[in-house]
Design an enzyme around this catalytic site. Structure first.
Site: not given
Length: 170
Positions: A61, A63, A91, A94
């Site tokens: 992701h 992040e 999420c 993260c």
């Protein structure tokens, strides 16, 4: 237009706009358009965008990309006194990584109605289990980021439907 309860500076806007540019990179690669920028002392130290599909890595992701890059830049896994700008609410994965890395401030644009872990679906940052607390600010350029995500998913659904229809006709 979304009214955020937070007072965002021109610098905050500039960093979120950079995150939006990175989200476009993700989209160009066929990824969900999420971009992130990590800032320390007013300088960008790391940038990332979603790369899970292309890297065959569920953890890639935006992040996480930023956290990995910043750790190398700072030569430390603790990203103290940093601010993360991200186009979509983190999420749970993260959010946990951001807590572990000690990011001080997290500014996100659009809420994630399915998996948001900074207050929308759950709030890992306010959990009693959290050993670090980050300042969470939301809604910066929310409408623009939400539109970018919605347009992506609308186009993707249309492409999937067209492929299925083509397969039926073959």
């Amino acid at each position: 237009m979304t009214n955020s309860p937070y007072s965002f500076s021109p610098q905050d806007h500039a960093f979120m706009r950079r995150a939006m540019q990175l989200a476009k990179k993700a989209e160009a690669e066929g990824e969900v358009p999420v971009g992130a920028v990590l800032v320390k002392d007013g300088e960008v130290i790391a940038e990332g965008w979603n790369r899970s599909i292309g890297h065959h890595d569920a953890t890639a992701h935006a992040e996480i990309q930023v956290i990995r890059q910043a750790g190398q830049v700072l030569q430390n896994y603790r990203l103290l006194d940093t601010t993360l700008y991200v186009t979509l609410e983190p999420c749970p994965m993260c959010a946990g990584a951001l807590l572990h890395s000690r990011v001080k401030r997290i500014v996100y644009a659009a809420p994630d109605l399915k998996a948001g872990a900074a207050g929308t679906v759950l709030d890992l940052f306010a959990s009693q289990a959290a050993y670090h607390y980050a300042c969470i600010e939301k809604g910066l350029l929310e409408d623009e980021c939400r539109e970018q995500l919605q347009a992506f998913f609308k186009r993707r659904r249309k492409e999937i439907k067209a492929r299925k229809e083509q397969q039926r006709n073959e």
